[in-house]
Design a protein around this motif. Structure first.
Motif, PDB file in Angstrom:
ATOM      1  N   GLU A 217      71.808 -52.375   3.116  1.00  0.00           N
ATOM      2  CA  GLU A 217      71.026 -52.581   4.334  1.00  0.00           C
ATOM      3  C   GLU A 217      71.940 -52.353   5.529  1.00  0.00           C
TER       4      GLU A 217
ATOM      5  N   GLN B  27      63.115 -47.752   6.625  1.00  0.00           N
ATOM      6  CA  GLN B  27      63.229 -48.694   7.736  1.00  0.00           C
ATOM      7  C   GLN B  27      62.194 -49.791   7.593  1.00  0.00           C
TER       8      GLN B  27
ATOM      9  N   TRP C  55      73.619 -40.601  10.721  1.00  0.00           N
ATOM     10  CA  TRP C  55      72.240 -40.737  11.149  1.00  0.00           C
ATOM     11  C   TRP C  55      71.939 -39.677  12.196  1.00  0.00           C
TER      12      TRP C  55
ATOM     13  N   TRP D  98      66.828 -43.242   4.002  1.00  0.00           N
ATOM     14  CA  TRP D  98      66.684 -44.686   4.070  1.00  0.00           C
ATOM     15  C   TRP D  98      65.232 -45.062   4.286  1.00  0.00           C
TER      16      TRP D  98
ATOM     17  N   TYR E 162      67.721 -50.636   8.070  1.00  0.00           N
ATOM     18  CA  TYR E 162      67.614 -49.328   7.429  1.00  0.00           C
ATOM     19  C   TYR E 162      68.245 -49.462   6.042  1.00  0.00           C
ATOM     20  N   GLN E 163      67.439 -49.327   4.991  1.00  0.00           N
ATOM     21  CA  GLN E 163      67.941 -49.585   3.642  1.00  0.00           C
ATOM     22  C   GLN E 163      68.081 -48.316   2.820  1.00  0.00           C
ATOM     23  N   PHE E 164      69.291 -48.160   2.264  1.00  0.00           N
ATOM     24  CA  PHE E 164      69.566 -47.142   1.262  1.00  0.00           C
ATOM     25  C   PHE E 164      69.550 -47.821  -0.099  1.00  0.00           C
TER      26      PHE E 164
END
Length: 178
Positions: free
Chosen positions: A36, A75, A116, A73, A84-86
């Motif tokens: 995150e 959001q 980004w 990612w 923003y999660q990977f």
């Protein structure tokens, strides 16, 4: 794992209000890690512009191929709640090659970076090091074998008498003077 990126310095930092640089991240091989990301400026979490995209990558060398990568990612939240999660998969053939054929390798060191893009402009974090530890539990180990399963043993009392202690299959303990 949650990381914070200072938009003013492009560094990973401790938190939105503690802007000390984080220079090392840690991972375990074969895990899938939700990473995150929150972007900070002026002591607060901020949302990137509309339509922002991101990428996270780990490489052994700057010019090498990715060992692990997530190029998109998800959001959640907006404004100061934007995250923003990977989902970083560390179960890759490229990582396996770094640990094989030496299955006893404890860890490897690599480069870690997030980039980004907002309105056509791409930015990235300062690259930092990461350590990827070899995993211990792989799912193929089976169960352990106990060296000695005792259901009976003898004890010598202070008067030199011998007492036999027995434990039955229900866990009931009995003692008998021998």
């Amino acid at each position: 794992m949650r990381v914070y990126v200072n938009l003013d310095s492009s560094e990973f930092v401790v938190s939105p209000t503690l802007l000390q640089r984080v220079s090392m991240h840690y991972f375990v091989r074969r895990d899938t890690v939700p990473v995150e990301v929150q972007f900070v400026r002026g002591g607060s979490v901020v949302e990137l512009g509309s339509g922002a995209t991101g990428q996270l990558g780990i490489k052994k060398t700057y010019t090498g191929s990715f060992l692990a990568n997530d190029a998109g990612w998800t959001q959640t939240g907006t404004g100061s709640s934007a995250v923003y999660q990977f989902d970083l998969a560390l179960n890759t053939t490229e990582l396996d090659a770094e640990f094989n054929p030496d299955a006893t390798t404890d860890s490897i060191t690599a480069k870690f970076e997030i980039s980004w893009t907002v309105s056509g402009t791409t930015s990235s974090t300062m690259p930092c090091e990461c350590v990827i530890y070899n995993d211990v539990i792989r799912g193929t180990e089976g169960s352990v074998s106990f060296a000695n399963t005792m259901n009976q043993f003898d004890l010598r009392a202070s008067d030199n008498s011998i007492w036999r202690v027995t434990i039955d299959s229900n866990g009931i303990l009995t003692t008998t003077k021998v």
